[in-house]
Design a protein around this motif. Structure first.
Motif, PDB file in Angstrom:
ATOM      1  N   ARG A  14       2.905   9.070  -6.569  1.00 53.03           N
ATOM      2  CA  ARG A  14       3.734  10.265  -6.301  1.00 53.03           C
ATOM      3  C   ARG A  14       4.869  10.450  -7.463  1.00 53.03           C
ATOM      4  NH1 ARG A  14       3.370  10.847   0.164  1.00 53.03           N
ATOM      5  NH2 ARG A  14       1.170  11.160   0.356  1.00 53.03           N
ATOM      6  N   GLY A  15       5.245   9.468  -8.180  1.00 51.37           N
ATOM      7  CA  GLY A  15       6.350   9.368  -8.969  1.00 51.37           C
ATOM      8  C   GLY A  15       7.622   9.160  -8.426  1.00 51.37           C
TER       9      GLY A  15
ATOM     10  N   ALA B  31       0.628  -1.235  -0.007  1.00 50.44           N
ATOM     11  CA  ALA B  31      -0.032  -0.131   0.062  1.00 50.44           C
ATOM     12  C   ALA B  31       0.893   1.240   0.027  1.00 50.44           C
ATOM     13  CB  ALA B  31      -0.849   0.107   1.122  1.00 50.44           C
ATOM     14  N   VAL B  32       2.037   1.318   0.961  1.00 50.73           N
ATOM     15  CA  VAL B  32       2.842   2.403   0.878  1.00 50.73           C
ATOM     16  C   VAL B  32       3.502   2.396  -0.433  1.00 50.73           C
ATOM     17  CG1 VAL B  32       4.992   3.293   1.865  1.00 50.73           C
ATOM     18  CG2 VAL B  32       3.369   2.333   3.180  1.00 50.73           C
ATOM     19  N   GLU B  33       3.947   1.584  -1.103  1.00 55.24           N
ATOM     20  CA  GLU B  33       4.557   1.533  -2.423  1.00 55.24           C
ATOM     21  C   GLU B  33       3.494   2.084  -3.476  1.00 55.24           C
ATOM     22  OE1 GLU B  33       7.938   1.157  -3.137  1.00 55.24           O
ATOM     23  OE2 GLU B  33       7.750   1.253  -1.050  1.00 55.24           O
ATOM     24  N   LEU B  34       2.340   1.696  -3.437  1.00 55.04           N
ATOM     25  CA  LEU B  34       1.412   2.117  -4.426  1.00 55.04           C
ATOM     26  C   LEU B  34       1.278   3.700  -4.303  1.00 55.04           C
ATOM     27  CD1 LEU B  34      -1.525  -0.498  -4.099  1.00 55.04           C
ATOM     28  CD2 LEU B  34      -0.071  -0.204  -6.097  1.00 55.04           C
ATOM     29  N   VAL B  35       1.150   4.294  -3.004  1.00 60.81           N
ATOM     30  CA  VAL B  35       1.278   5.764  -2.919  1.00 60.81           C
ATOM     31  C   VAL B  35       2.551   6.336  -3.574  1.00 60.81           C
ATOM     32  CG1 VAL B  35       1.381   7.589  -1.140  1.00 60.81           C
ATOM     33  CG2 VAL B  35      -0.174   5.553  -0.774  1.00 60.81           C
ATOM     34  N   ARG B  36       3.671   5.655  -3.207  1.00 62.35           N
ATOM     35  CA  ARG B  36       5.034   6.249  -3.752  1.00 62.35           C
ATOM     36  C   ARG B  36       5.083   6.358  -5.290  1.00 62.35           C
ATOM     37  NH1 ARG B  36       9.734   6.334  -1.450  1.00 62.35           N
ATOM     38  NH2 ARG B  36      10.948   5.032  -3.056  1.00 62.35           N
ATOM     39  N   LYS B  37       4.299   5.092  -5.850  1.00 68.06           N
ATOM     40  CA  LYS B  37       4.184   5.085  -7.247  1.00 68.06           C
ATOM     41  C   LYS B  37       3.334   6.185  -8.063  1.00 68.06           C
ATOM     42  CE  LYS B  37       3.308   2.241 -11.271  1.00 68.06           C
ATOM     43  NZ  LYS B  37       2.592   0.648 -11.538  1.00 68.06           N
TER      44      LYS B  37
ATOM     45  N   THR C 194      11.105  -1.211  -5.747  1.00 70.34           N
ATOM     46  CA  THR C 194       9.812  -2.026  -5.718  1.00 70.34           C
ATOM     47  C   THR C 194       9.277  -1.463  -6.960  1.00 70.34           C
ATOM     48  OG1 THR C 194       9.857  -1.509  -3.574  1.00 70.34           O
ATOM     49  CG2 THR C 194       7.766  -2.189  -4.717  1.00 70.34           C
ATOM     50  N   GLN C 195       9.141  -0.363  -7.559  1.00 70.38           N
ATOM     51  CA  GLN C 195       8.689  -0.038  -8.944  1.00 70.38           C
ATOM     52  C   GLN C 195       9.250  -0.469 -10.034  1.00 70.38           C
ATOM     53  OE1 GLN C 195       9.024   2.352  -6.596  1.00 70.38           O
ATOM     54  NE2 GLN C 195       6.848   2.211  -5.728  1.00 70.38           N
ATOM     55  N   ARG C 196      10.597  -0.733 -10.011  1.00 71.89           N
ATOM     56  CA  ARG C 196      11.527  -1.330 -11.128  1.00 71.89           C
ATOM     57  C   ARG C 196      11.577  -2.841 -11.133  1.00 71.89           C
ATOM     58  NH1 ARG C 196      15.386   2.806  -9.193  1.00 71.89           N
ATOM     59  NH2 ARG C 196      16.697   0.991  -7.982  1.00 71.89           N
ATOM     60  N   SER C 197      11.536  -3.320 -10.082  1.00 72.93           N
ATOM     61  CA  SER C 197      11.698  -4.851  -9.968  1.00 72.93           C
ATOM     62  C   SER C 197      10.617  -5.393  -8.868  1.00 72.93           C
ATOM     63  CB  SER C 197      13.113  -5.173  -9.624  1.00 72.93           C
ATOM     64  OG  SER C 197      13.781  -4.614 -10.659  1.00 72.93           O
ATOM     65  N   PRO C 198       9.332  -5.336  -9.117  1.00 77.46           N
ATOM     66  CA  PRO C 198       8.551  -5.928  -7.940  1.00 77.46           C
ATOM     67  C   PRO C 198       8.593  -7.270  -7.737  1.00 77.46           C
ATOM     68  CG  PRO C 198       7.370  -5.361 -10.089  1.00 77.46           C
ATOM     69  CD  PRO C 198       8.812  -4.788 -10.241  1.00 77.46           C
TER      70      PRO C 198
END
Length: 343
Positions: free
Chosen positions: A234-235, A226-232, A240-244
């Motif tokens: 916000r750019g 959930a935290v990573e979704l918010v970070r994504k 985590t975004q590059r290699s989930p």
């Protein structure tokens, strides 16, 4: 990349999840665990019967096994209370010169519950029959020649993943976090490999874990996503975004141990552990693929619609925080349970 226009769906999904959690987490969390009945026909014409049913504290779910002919109507020879289960054993039950073939096995009261019952019948001729009895079909007649034609553990694996809202929510987060089909395929594959490893190691008792702590960490894995979704949104770029798939593999090890905990509660036949474990794991994978396919199809369908950018951003934010809120609640609740067990 998954379009941001897809995420008004997430607001609806979050609302449905909230309703599900409120209505079911407290009321049905114990009752949905399956019961287990094992009947062993001995060469001397007698039976050994093991009955394992869900319980809450010392209060067992109101279901009772019956074998045609009143074979287990008497009091059990042994009663044990384990964590969340009650165990009853009948030893050397006299078949009175008859056989098990053709006798009806019924679980009284099952139709008034939301749980299933796994039934294993071992016949003296070496044949084995497996069935999953449900509230809709609480009885069956033993067939001495049926063998293990019904892959009971396969069905239980499918049901376990499709009714495990926390595991599905984690997979849902992985799906949203992945950009493109190739990355999604790598991510789901990594999750599958990881939880297959720990499922096998834990179920075979090669690795021992604290089940309450594992459940708490499963909730933490959802909070992390959930935290990573918010970070994504916000750019903010990161591993985590590059290699989930890396995150999927790491947390997949925890989810596999949790699957093993559920399998331990169901029970594995001692003489056929590898095949039963394999079928359960395959069932989990089938259920997971069904979920991914359905959600992907819905997201694709919604991608054909046009939504204002502001609406999409609001939906993404609302869903991310909703997922995080559920995960935080589960994490704190399960951590409290784990600490209580330790103390």
């Amino acid at each position: 990349m998954i379009s941001r226009h897809l995420f008004p769906l997430m607001v609806w999904a979050a609302a449905m999840l909230a309703a599900f959690v409120i209505l079911t987490v407290r009321v049905d969390a114990h009752e949905v665990r399956p019961a287990y009945l094992e009947v062993t026909e001995r060469a001397d014409g007698k039976l050994d019967v093991l009955w394992k049913q869900p319980s809450i504290g010392l209060l067992a779910v109101a279901i009772h096994p019956r074998i045609e002919g009143g074979l287990i109507e008497r009091a059990p020879d042994r009663v044990e209370n384990a964590e969340n289960f009650e165990l009853r054993r009948w030893n050397a039950v006299d078949l009175k010169g008859g056989s098990l073939d053709g006798r009806e096995v019924r679980i009284d009261g099952l139709e008034r519950t939301i749980t299933d019952t796994l039934v294993l019948v071992h016949l003296k001729n070496g044949e084995e029959e497996q069935r999953v009895l449900t509230p809709a079909y609480p009885a069956f007649a033993i067939n001495a020649h049926a063998g293990a034609a019904v892959p009971a553990y396969l069905k239980l694996g499918i049901e376990h993943i499709l009714t495990g809202i926390d595991h599905l929510l984690f997979v849902f987060g992985l799906l949203l976090l992945s950009s493109g089909w190739k990355q999604l395929l790598r991510t789901i594959t990594a999750f599958t490999i990881a939880h297959s490893i720990t499922l096998a190691l834990t179920a075979l008792k090669l690795v021992s874990v604290n089940p309450q702590l594992i459940e708490a960490m499963v909730a933490y894995s959802i909070l992390f996503l959930a935290v990573e979704l918010v970070r994504k949104q916000r750019g903010k770029d990161g591993i985590t975004q590059r290699s989930p798939w890396i995150v999927a593999f790491g947390f997949g090890l925890l989810h596999g141990a949790a699957f093993a905990g559920a399998l331990k509660e169901i029970g594995l036949p001692e003489h056929n552990i590898p095949a039963s474990l394999f079928l359960f794991n395959v069932g989990v994978e089938i259920g997971q693929l069904i979920f991914v396919a359905v959600v992907s199809a819905l997201l694709w369908a919604l991608s054909r619609l046009r939504w204002p950018v502001a609406t999409s951003r609001l939906a993404w934010t609302a869903a991310s925080y909703a997922i995080g809120s559920f995960a935080t609640f589960w994490f704190l609740e399960r951590l409290h349970t784990a600490l209580d067990a330790i103390v």
